[in-house]
Design an enzyme around this catalytic site. Structure first.
Site, PDB file in Angstrom:
ATOM      1  N   GLU A   1     -13.168  15.903  16.083  1.00  0.00           N
ATOM      2  CA  GLU A   1     -13.872  14.661  15.812  1.00  0.00           C
ATOM      3  C   GLU A   1     -14.600  14.648  14.477  1.00  0.00           C
ATOM      4  O   GLU A   1     -15.287  13.704  14.153  1.00  0.00           O
ATOM      5  CB  GLU A   1     -14.900  14.396  16.919  1.00  0.00           C
ATOM      6  CG  GLU A   1     -14.258  14.124  18.242  1.00  0.00           C
ATOM      7  CD  GLU A   1     -15.301  13.776  19.282  1.00  0.00           C
ATOM      8  OE1 GLU A   1     -14.927  13.587  20.432  1.00  0.00           O
ATOM      9  OE2 GLU A   1     -16.484  13.697  18.958  1.00  0.00           O
TER      10      GLU A   1
ATOM     11  N   ARG B   1     -21.897  18.236  22.688  1.00  0.00           N
ATOM     12  CA  ARG B   1     -21.274  18.951  23.805  1.00  0.00           C
ATOM     13  C   ARG B   1     -19.808  19.248  23.584  1.00  0.00           C
ATOM     14  O   ARG B   1     -19.117  18.567  22.831  1.00  0.00           O
ATOM     15  CB  ARG B   1     -21.461  18.150  25.098  1.00  0.00           C
ATOM     16  CG  ARG B   1     -20.854  16.763  25.070  1.00  0.00           C
ATOM     17  CD  ARG B   1     -21.330  15.917  26.248  1.00  0.00           C
ATOM     18  NE  ARG B   1     -22.694  15.453  26.055  1.00  0.00           N
ATOM     19  CZ  ARG B   1     -23.431  14.876  26.999  1.00  0.00           C
ATOM     20  NH1 ARG B   1     -22.942  14.676  28.205  1.00  0.00           N
ATOM     21  NH2 ARG B   1     -24.668  14.484  26.759  1.00  0.00           N
TER      22      ARG B   1
ATOM     23  N   HIS C   1     -15.026  18.363  20.649  1.00  0.00           N
ATOM     24  CA  HIS C   1     -16.490  18.361  20.737  1.00  0.00           C
ATOM     25  C   HIS C   1     -17.018  17.089  20.121  1.00  0.00           C
ATOM     26  O   HIS C   1     -16.387  16.475  19.251  1.00  0.00           O
ATOM     27  CB  HIS C   1     -17.099  19.589  20.055  1.00  0.00           C
ATOM     28  CG  HIS C   1     -17.109  19.533  18.550  1.00  0.00           C
ATOM     29  ND1 HIS C   1     -18.092  18.902  17.831  1.00  0.00           N
ATOM     30  CD2 HIS C   1     -16.236  20.036  17.631  1.00  0.00           C
ATOM     31  CE1 HIS C   1     -17.845  19.028  16.540  1.00  0.00           C
ATOM     32  NE2 HIS C   1     -16.715  19.703  16.382  1.00  0.00           N
ATOM     33  N   CYS C   2     -18.177  16.650  20.606  1.00  0.00           N
ATOM     34  CA  CYS C   2     -18.836  15.482  20.018  1.00  0.00           C
ATOM     35  C   CYS C   2     -20.150  15.937  19.409  1.00  0.00           C
ATOM     36  O   CYS C   2     -20.272  17.068  18.961  1.00  0.00           O
ATOM     37  CB  CYS C   2     -19.027  14.380  21.046  1.00  0.00           C
ATOM     38  SG  CYS C   2     -20.078  14.835  22.428  1.00  0.00           S
ATOM     39  N   ALA C   3     -21.133  15.095  19.395  1.00  0.00           N
ATOM     40  CA  ALA C   3     -22.381  15.416  18.701  1.00  0.00           C
ATOM     41  C   ALA C   3     -23.137  16.562  19.350  1.00  0.00           C
ATOM     42  O   ALA C   3     -23.827  17.323  18.666  1.00  0.00           O
ATOM     43  CB  ALA C   3     -23.269  14.172  18.638  1.00  0.00           C
TER      44      ALA C   3
END
Length: 619
Positions: free
Chosen positions: A94, A30, A26-28
């Site tokens: 992440e 999504r 996952h990122c910021a």
């Protein structure tokens, strides 16, 4: 309140189930799936799942846009499946730390210790009360009642490597139960019985057995190595056998590796350290006291204090006293005093509630682990102030020739072991300095306090957002990513950068410093939450061409440098540098005022985040 488990279940079913997922990170904003067969995904069903903003399919990824709650949904998916755990082909999460080595070390220790802090604090406080009861004669130490209570209060810290095996495994994405098997071997009664024995060998390889009881670093190091070994073995072994052969190989290699390599190295370094400090105490007691008082807790963190224990016992056997132990009282009480300063000064409710028992257990029982790992070390300054106070106090105590007549755990309740042994005036001054100096430094100089997560201000005010970049302002709708362009993730603007530096757009707390450097989340004191997302899909660069300058929880001032990036290199790699600058909590800030347009320099007014009339509790 959002039902993250329901969102996770809906998304997982919609993408075709766990068996259709090759990897997940996952990122910021999504969830980024790589699916084995995208035709099996029911995009309409995923979009209809409560908590999902939209779905984007690009660059070989099936991206499920969640928004601010993406870490919570990601965590629920992990609970309901094997995604992101050892043995799966997912890439590392992440949210691992990035930055200089010291910050990365502190972030790692803090993350690994956070789940166990309350148990450490609670059992440490129980041990303090039990020690007080024994000291004042309220309970006899030769009764079974005392034995049971002592076991209750001492067992958790005694078997601390087993608890840390679980948290470290989660942090490094290793198999938790294999990690627990490794830790169990380190504290197995037969193994601990070998401590100090001579002539030990493993298949003819000589080794020295040191105590791993209550240790920290060895289990963290070996679980980190375990995580890499598991990824290699899962990729290489046939599917029919890898589930049980992998843990067998890992345990067979990891445990002897600790005994044969980690043990002797720590014993060697500890021996050098002990011999050096012994020499210093003989020729310059004040310097030895400063080293012991200032650095004892640092030695404990790295397990090097075991190298000094033989000096304690040797000194006691030959002279009937332990001069090296006196300054350690200053070291322990100094860290307890520093956390007491945090308790007094902190506004963060959760920080205060943890500092309270940590202070009491530190002062009374000398149990400083909750204070150090949960508060002082993550906050940095209190730990440093404790070192200063301990060093000065330890030097004064050593100059006074103070010694202990028994081998005790340094604590407030163990102070009678020092009474009448040496210059008591110097002892009193040394202890007073060790307590007062870090307490005053912590309360007066202060520390960077983490943001309070539970609530936001009762009244939300409009927030002026300055430009974080030099560049050209364009409407958010021109962002080449549908989730940003349609405002689903928040209102704001986008900036096409003309330089590679990002600055704080207002005084804020960093709430999300993504290690890939491609995005950073900030929270204003009035509750406005802002996301700066450098480029589109730049998370795939995995940190290349980005240099993050801050860490999560850090307070920053408007105009302070947050990160730098190589825009030319990013564009050469095929990525669009259009940077959304958006407000991500529309419940408090549903719209932005008329934004700037055209060329802009960092620090120029960008827009106003317009607040609702009254704030509501944060999720």
């Amino acid at each position: 309140m959002a039902d993250y488990a329901k969102t996770a279940a809906g998304v997982l079913a919609g993408v075709g189930g766990e068996e259709n997922v090759q990897s997940l990170v996952h990122c910021a904003t999504r969830l980024r799936f790589v699916l084995k067969d995208e035709s099996k995904a029911d995009t309409a069903a995923v979009k209809a799942t409560p908590g999902v903003v939209t779905v984007a399919q690009a660059g070989g990824q099936y991206q499920v846009v969640i928004g601010n709650d993406v870490p919570d949904v990601f965590a629920e998916i992990g609970k309901a499946s094997g995604l992101g755990t050892a043995g799966h082909t997912a890439t590392p999460a992440e949210d691992a730390p990035k930055g200089n080595l010291f910050n990365r070390f502190i972030s790692m220790i803090s993350s690994i210790f956070t789940p166990v802090l309350w148990a450490l604090a609670g059992t440490g406080l129980l041990k303090a009360f039990l020690a007080a009861a024994a000291t004042f004669g309220w309970i006899a130490t030769d009764t079974t009642t005392y034995t049971v209570l002592y076991a209750l209060s001492d067992a958790f810290i005694n078997f601390l490597p087993m608890a840390l095996a679980l948290t470290a495994a989660r942090y490094f994405a290793a198999n938790e139960w294999t990690a627990l098997a490794i830790a169990g071997a380190l504290v197995y009664p037969t193994i601990t019985g070998l401590v100090g024995a001579e002539g030990l060998t493993f298949f003819g390889i000589p080794f020295t057995m040191v105590s791993y009881v209550s240790s920290v670093i060895p289990i963290i190091v070996i679980v980190w190595l375990q995580s890499h070994a598991e990824k290699f073995l899962y990729a290489k072994l046939p599917g029919a056998i890898k589930r049980f052969v992998t843990p067998m190989i890992v345990v067979l290699v990891a445990v002897p590796l600790v005994f044969v390599v980690v043990g002797p190295i720590s014993d060697l370094i500890g021996g050098w350290l002990g011999g050096g400090i012994g020499w210093v105490f003989e020729h310059a007691p004040w310097a030895g006291g400063a080293i012991m008082g200032g650095l004892w807790q640092v030695f404990v963190i790295f397990g090097l204090h075991w190298g000094l224990v033989p000096l304690f016992t040797l000194e006691f056997q030959t002279t009937g006293q332990i001069a090296l132990l006196g300054p350690v009282f200053a070291a322990v009480l100094a860290q307890a005093a520093a956390v007491a300063g945090v308790w007094l000064r902190a506004r963060n409710k959760s920080l205060k509630s943890l500092a309270a028992p940590a202070t009491l257990s530190g002062f009374l029982a000398g149990i400083t682990e909750p204070a150090i790992y949960g508060i002082n070390l993550p906050l940095k300054r209190p730990f440093a102030f404790g070192i200063v106070g301990g060093a000065i106090g330890g030097a004064i105590i050593a100059i006074g020739g103070v010694f202990s007549t028994s081998f005790v755990v340094p604590s407030g309740l163990a102070l009678p072991a020092l009474f009448g042994n040496g210059n008591m005036v110097m002892l009193g001054i040394g202890l007073l300095v060790a307590i007062v100096v870090p307490f005053l430094l912590t309360t007066i100089v202060g520390f960077t306090e983490p943001a309070e997560d539970e609530t936001v201000a009762a009244e939300a005010n409009d927030v002026a957002v300055l430009s974080p970049l030099d560049g050209t302002v364009v409407p958010l709708s021109e962002t080449p990513d549908a989730a940003f362009a349609d405002g689903s993730l928040g209102q704001g603007v986008a900036i096409k950068p003309r330089s590679g530096a990002v600055y704080a757009p207002f005084d804020a707390t960093v709430v999300a410093a993504f290690p890939t450097g491609h995005a950073i989340g900030l929270r204003h004191a009035d509750g406005a939450e802002l996301l700066i997302h450098i480029g589109i899909d730049t998370v795939k660069l995995n940190g290349e061409h980005f240099d993050l300058k801050v860490t999560s929880g850090q307070r920053v001032q408007a105009g302070e440098l947050l990160l730098t990036f190589d825009g030319d290199a990013i564009e050469r790699a095929g990525y669009d540098l259009t940077t959304p600058v958006i407000i991500t909590n529309p419940d408090l800030y549903p719209e932005v005022g008329t934004p700037a347009s055209g060329p802009i320099a960092h620090g120029d007014p960008l827009y106003f985040a317009v607040a609702v009339e009254s704030a509501i509790p944060a999720k």
